[in-house]
Design an enzyme around this catalytic site. Structure first.
Site, PDB file in Angstrom:
ATOM      1  N   CYS A  94       0.815  -1.227   0.000  1.00  0.00           N
ATOM      2  CA  CYS A  94       0.000   0.000   0.000  1.00  0.00           C
ATOM      3  C   CYS A  94       0.843   1.268   0.000  1.00  0.00           C
ATOM      4  O   CYS A  94       0.337   2.349  -0.297  1.00  0.00           O
ATOM      5  CB  CYS A  94      -0.941  -0.005   1.196  1.00  0.00           C
ATOM      6  SG  CYS A  94      -2.017  -1.440   1.183  1.00  0.00           S
ATOM      7  N   HIS A 144      -3.964   6.939   1.144  1.00  0.00           N
ATOM      8  CA  HIS A 144      -4.229   5.578   0.689  1.00  0.00           C
ATOM      9  C   HIS A 144      -5.630   5.189   1.165  1.00  0.00           C
ATOM     10  O   HIS A 144      -6.032   5.541   2.276  1.00  0.00           O
ATOM     11  CB  HIS A 144      -3.170   4.638   1.277  1.00  0.00           C
ATOM     12  CG  HIS A 144      -3.531   3.197   1.127  1.00  0.00           C
ATOM     13  ND1 HIS A 144      -3.869   2.650  -0.094  1.00  0.00           N
ATOM     14  CD2 HIS A 144      -3.635   2.186   2.043  1.00  0.00           C
ATOM     15  CE1 HIS A 144      -4.137   1.365   0.078  1.00  0.00           C
ATOM     16  NE2 HIS A 144      -4.018   1.062   1.358  1.00  0.00           N
ATOM     17  N   ASN A 166     -10.120  -1.070  -1.658  1.00  0.00           N
ATOM     18  CA  ASN A 166      -8.688  -0.808  -1.498  1.00  0.00           C
ATOM     19  C   ASN A 166      -7.959  -1.330  -2.738  1.00  0.00           C
ATOM     20  O   ASN A 166      -7.907  -2.537  -2.967  1.00  0.00           O
ATOM     21  CB  ASN A 166      -8.205  -1.514  -0.228  1.00  0.00           C
ATOM     22  CG  ASN A 166      -6.722  -1.323   0.039  1.00  0.00           C
ATOM     23  OD1 ASN A 166      -5.982  -0.843  -0.812  1.00  0.00           O
ATOM     24  ND2 ASN A 166      -6.285  -1.718   1.227  1.00  0.00           N
TER      25      ASN A 166
HETATM   26  C1  LIG Z   1     -10.917  -5.537   8.684  1.00  0.00           C
HETATM   27  C2  LIG Z   1     -11.718  -4.648   9.623  1.00  0.00           C
HETATM   28  C3  LIG Z   1     -12.744  -3.876   8.816  1.00  0.00           C
HETATM   29  C4  LIG Z   1     -12.440  -5.532  10.619  1.00  0.00           C
HETATM   30  O1  LIG Z   1     -13.125  -4.716  11.537  1.00  0.00           O
HETATM   31  P1  LIG Z   1     -13.083  -5.042  13.087  1.00  0.00           P
HETATM   32  O2  LIG Z   1     -13.961  -4.083  13.751  1.00  0.00           O
HETATM   33  O3  LIG Z   1     -11.649  -5.100  13.491  1.00  0.00           O
HETATM   34  O4  LIG Z   1     -13.760  -6.448  13.107  1.00  0.00           O
HETATM   35  P2  LIG Z   1     -13.252  -7.790  13.783  1.00  0.00           P
HETATM   36  O5  LIG Z   1     -12.096  -8.340  13.019  1.00  0.00           O
HETATM   37  O6  LIG Z   1     -13.088  -7.545  15.241  1.00  0.00           O
HETATM   38  O7  LIG Z   1     -14.485  -8.697  13.546  1.00  0.00           O
HETATM   39  C5  LIG Z   1     -15.720  -8.447  14.188  1.00  0.00           C
HETATM   40  C6  LIG Z   1     -16.658  -9.576  13.824  1.00  0.00           C
HETATM   41  O8  LIG Z   1     -17.025  -9.455  12.445  1.00  0.00           O
HETATM   42  C7  LIG Z   1     -16.774 -10.687  11.772  1.00  0.00           C
HETATM   43  N1  LIG Z   1     -16.417 -10.403  10.393  1.00  0.00           N
HETATM   44  C8  LIG Z   1     -15.177 -10.301   9.840  1.00  0.00           C
HETATM   45  N2  LIG Z   1     -15.304 -10.035   8.542  1.00  0.00           N
HETATM   46  C9  LIG Z   1     -16.605  -9.949   8.257  1.00  0.00           C
HETATM   47  C10 LIG Z   1     -17.346  -9.689   7.098  1.00  0.00           C
HETATM   48  N3  LIG Z   1     -16.756  -9.452   5.925  1.00  0.00           N
HETATM   49  N4  LIG Z   1     -18.680  -9.667   7.187  1.00  0.00           N
HETATM   50  C11 LIG Z   1     -19.312  -9.895   8.337  1.00  0.00           C
HETATM   51  N5  LIG Z   1     -18.671 -10.161   9.487  1.00  0.00           N
HETATM   52  C12 LIG Z   1     -17.333 -10.183   9.439  1.00  0.00           C
HETATM   53  C13 LIG Z   1     -15.669 -11.337  12.551  1.00  0.00           C
HETATM   54  O9  LIG Z   1     -15.663 -12.721  12.329  1.00  0.00           O
HETATM   55  C14 LIG Z   1     -16.027 -10.954  13.971  1.00  0.00           C
HETATM   56  O10 LIG Z   1     -17.041 -11.822  14.416  1.00  0.00           O
HETATM   57  P3  LIG Z   1     -17.057 -12.312  15.950  1.00  0.00           P
HETATM   58  O11 LIG Z   1     -17.203 -11.069  16.758  1.00  0.00           O
HETATM   59  O12 LIG Z   1     -18.266 -13.200  15.976  1.00  0.00           O
HETATM   60  O13 LIG Z   1     -15.757 -13.008  16.156  1.00  0.00           O
HETATM   61  C15 LIG Z   1     -10.803  -3.654  10.370  1.00  0.00           C
HETATM   62  O14 LIG Z   1     -10.035  -4.325  11.329  1.00  0.00           O
HETATM   63  C16 LIG Z   1      -9.910  -2.916   9.462  1.00  0.00           C
HETATM   64  O15 LIG Z   1     -10.343  -2.222   8.577  1.00  0.00           O
HETATM   65  N6  LIG Z   1      -8.599  -3.003   9.678  1.00  0.00           N
HETATM   66  C17 LIG Z   1      -7.650  -2.385   8.800  1.00  0.00           C
HETATM   67  C18 LIG Z   1      -7.536  -3.228   7.600  1.00  0.00           C
HETATM   68  C19 LIG Z   1      -6.804  -2.581   6.487  1.00  0.00           C
HETATM   69  O16 LIG Z   1      -6.812  -1.400   6.362  1.00  0.00           O
HETATM   70  N7  LIG Z   1      -6.176  -3.403   5.663  1.00  0.00           N
HETATM   71  C20 LIG Z   1      -5.495  -2.967   4.528  1.00  0.00           C
HETATM   72  C21 LIG Z   1      -4.245  -2.323   4.940  1.00  0.00           C
HETATM   73  S1  LIG Z   1      -3.495  -1.547   3.675  1.00  0.00           S
END
Ligand SMILES: CC(C)(COP(=O)(O)OP(=O)(O)OC[C@H]1O[C@@H](n2cnc3c(N)ncnc32)[C@H](O)[C@@H]1OP(=O)(O)O)[C@@H](O)C(=O)NCCC(=O)NCCS
Length: 332
Positions: free
Chosen positions: A114, A259, A289
């Site tokens: 990224c 980004h 993304n």
């Molecule tokens: C990925 C992201 C959106 C997840 O959000 P979060 O609030 O951290 O969510 P969590 O990982 O804690 O998951 C919460 C719940 O949603 C669920 N979940 C994960 N992906 C899911 C999806 N696509 N749809 C529905 N539920 C989902 C998980 O299994 C979890 O369930 P549980 O509570 O029963 O265990 C977030 O962490 C994020 O954006 N991080 C940065 C990622 C990023 O920028 N990556 C690229 C970098 S360049």
């Protein structure tokens, strides 16, 4: 020494649009969950098998040259940033060079995920300022859709990414008030496994086994919370560093082009910098993304819709796998 001007910008996304509801037909997710956590509504995927990152880059480069009023044949170096190259080797820059019908010019691939655009911008800036090259096509292009795990197991990552390409054409300028002012880039390998693809791997014999495929080692894995925490700390830190080195502050910036990893990350970064919403470019809603393509794609759109133009002071910021991150400042 001349400065490095952004001469033109261009972007291209494939025509196939995939909505959150489309994804919800493949695995357990919902439009509401995806929009709430990331801001994403839809993304573009390649239309069919056989379209690589270098194919998406071709129209993006042509659009950047057209905007700059520069003939494509004048390009004398390519920097191709991607984490999804057409092939393991050679680099996508070589394919792009061939597809554009360019001569035997330099073609450098960089693998900085990224942050690839900012790493590329720093290299291009040095090349142009030292007189090494005069028309550098800095490309970010990704085809993610062929490498995502569209099952419940991979849903946290699969909802985030889209395909696309963008190009910034760079060249020397003597104009006082124009050009790349500063770029800073960083890495911290302690976070390497927080967002990565483990296989195929040259460290394994053989590089890919049926077991690895069964274990889904060829799909990206991410510790989303860690990435989120680091991104919201490092992006403001890097942007304030480049602004400080130029004796400027966030109030001087016309537009932040970050980004596009997650709308919430960028809103937090803008808040930490004290930037109002109308000074921040978001297009993750429609593209997801697009990794190395996301900053030049957002810049290209901002230039086309008039949010950025000659004289605008534009701030760039990125964070991603590696971990890698950085910031840049340019006067258009
Ligand atoms: C990925 C992201 C959106 C997840 O959000 P979060 O609030 O951290 O969510 P969590 O990982 O804690 O998951 C919460 C719940 O949603 C669920 N979940 C994960 N992906 C899911 C999806 N696509 N749809 C529905 N539920 C989902 C998980 O299994 C979890 O369930 P549980 O509570 O029963 O265990 C977030 O962490 C994020 O954006 N991080 C940065 C990622 C990023 O920028 N990556 C690229 C970098 S360049």
């Amino acid at each position: 020494m001349p400065k490095t001007a952004i001469l033109g910008t261009g972007h291209y996304v494939p025509s196939k649009v995939v909505t959150n509801d489309d994804l919800a037909e493949m695995f357990t997710t919902s439009d509401e969950w995806i929009q709430q956590r990331t801001g994403i509504k839809k993304r573009h995927f390649i239309e069919e098998s056989g379209i690589g990152a270098s194919d998406l880059a071709v129209p993006a480069v042509k659009a950047a040259c057209e905007q700059a009023g520069v003939d494509v044949q004048e390009i004398d170096a390519i920097i191709f940033a991607t984490l999804s190259p057409d092939y393991f080797f050679p680099g996508s820059g070589c394919f792009l060079q061939r597809k554009l019908g360019l001569g035997q010019i330099a073609a450098l691939d960089i693998r900085n995920q990224c942050s690839g655009f900012l790493y590329g911008l720093q290299i291009a800036d040095a090349w142009v300022r030292t007189g090494m090259y005069r028309r550098v096509a800095l490309v970010g292009a990704e085809v993610h859709s062929t490498g995502l795990d569209f099952s419940d197991e991979g849903r946290d990552v699969a909802v985030l990414f889209g395909d696309g390409a963008a190009c910034v054409l760079l060249g020397p300028t003597d104009e006082e008030d124009r050009g790349v002012l500063d770029v800073t880039v960083h890495a911290d390998g302690s976070g390497a496994e927080e967002l990565w693809i483990e296989a195929p791997s040259s460290a394994h014999v053989p590089r890919m086994t049926q077991q690895m495929l069964d274990d889904k080692k060829h799909y990206p894995k991410m510790n989303g919370k860690q990435v989120f925490r680091w991104a919201t700390e490092k992006m403001p830190e890097a942007t304030l560093a480049v602004l400080g080195r130029q004796g400027l502050g966030p109030q001087d910036v016309d537009l932040l082009v970050p980004h596009q990893a997650n709308r919430r990350i960028n809103e937090m970064v803008a808040k930490k910098l004290g930037l109002p919403a109308d000074k921040v470019v978001h297009n993750i809603e429609v593209y997801g993304n697009t990794t190395a393509a996301s900053i030049p794609l957002a810049l290209s759109e901002a230039v086309r819709d008039g949010r950025a133009g000659p004289g605008s002071l534009v701030l760039f910021a990125a964070f991603g796998s590696g971990f890698t991150w950085g910031a840049g400042l340019a006067r258009l």
